[in-house]
Design an enzyme around this catalytic site. Sequence first.
Site, PDB file in Angstrom:
ATOM      1  CG  ASP A 190       1.455   7.733   3.004  1.00 28.28           C
ATOM      2  OD1 ASP A 190       0.522   8.332   2.710  1.00 28.28           O
ATOM      3  OD2 ASP A 190       2.252   8.349   4.033  1.00 28.28           O
ATOM      4  CD  GLU A 199      -0.667   4.487   3.732  1.00 26.75           C
ATOM      5  OE1 GLU A 199      -1.343   5.618   4.233  1.00 26.75           O
ATOM      6  OE2 GLU A 199      -0.419   4.440   2.403  1.00 26.75           O
ATOM      7  CE  LYS A 207      -4.030   1.933   2.439  1.00 27.56           C
ATOM      8  NZ  LYS A 207      -3.420   3.492   2.430  1.00 27.56           N
TER       9      LYS A 207
END
Length: 312
Positions: A21, A163, A19
Site C-alpha cells: 500500500d 493490502e 501487494k
Amino acid sequence: MLATGGAPPDGPGWAVEMKWDGVRIIAVCEGGGCWLYSRNGNAVSAAYPEIVAALKALSGTGSLILDGEIIAQDREGVPSFGLLQRRMHVARPSEQLVAEVPVQYFIFDVLRVDGVDVTGETYLERRDRLAELRPSTPVSVPPYWTDVDAEKLLEVAREHRIEGIVSKRTDSVYLPGRRTPAWIKTPLRQNTEVVVAGWTPGAGGFGTTFGSLVMGAHDETGRLVYIGNVGTGFTQAARRVLRGALDEITVSASPFEQTPPEAGAGGWHWVRPILVGDVEYREFSGERLRMPSWKGLRTDKPPALVEMPPLR
C-alpha cells in the site's frame, strides 16, 4: 505494467507477491545519477532523497530501470498510506520530515540492466536479475513464492495487515503501460481512485470545510460518471487543506454529463475535475460506492485514467 483485479488463480505457473500500500515508482539510474518517476510520469526524485542516494550506491556508474513501490511503515511495521501522505505532497522534505517519516523502495521488477532491455525476459528471469542486485536499506527486493497456495498467502497478508497479494505468471514478459491478466491483484480491502468533482456543505464542526466530497470515475466511453459521496476518513487538518484546494478550482456547472439527482436539493458546489483521491470502500454495485472512506489525495495518476471500480 498493470494488474487486473480478481481472485487468485488456480493451477501451476504462477508466482505470488504481497501487494504493498504505497505509491508506484519507476527508478531510472544512468551514469551515476538516479531519477524517480510516478505512475503518470512526474519527476519526484527530490521528494525521496534517501531513496535516490541508496539507488545511486546500488547502480554505481551502470544503468538500471526498476519498477517498485515506495511505502511508509507505521510503528508496527505495517505499510500505511496515510503516513506516506506526509511525504507524497512535499516536493523537497526537510531533514526532520525525512527522519520522522522514513520511506522504503520495494523493487519488484527490472526493465533494463546495463543498457540491455530485459522486458522480453520471463518473470522468473527478471526476478533472478533482481536477486543479483543486493540492495541495502532503504531499498530492498521483497520475496515471492511459487508452488504455494495463494489463498494461504492471502490469509498471511490479512494477519499482517498487508493490502493483499499479486499473482504473476512465471512465464510473463513485462508489458510497459498495459493492463494484463498475466498479473492478477487480489486486495483484501477494496480500494479505488476517484475524481473529485465537487463538495457538499458541512454542519457543526465541519461548517467551515465541507460535509462530503463528490466522487466520479470514467466509464468505458470516457464519460465522467457520479459514483457517490465520501464524508469519512478525513482529519480536520486534511479537511482544511482540501477546502482551500477546492476553493481555487470552483466552477459553476457540474462536470458530469448527467448531474446526479441528489444534487437537485441544492447546496452542492462543483469544481474542475483535476484532483484524484484514494478511497477505501465495501463494495460497488455499479451506481454508488458502499461505505466509502477517504484515504488521501494522489498525485501519481492523472484524472483521465481514473476508471470505474470493478463490480462486486
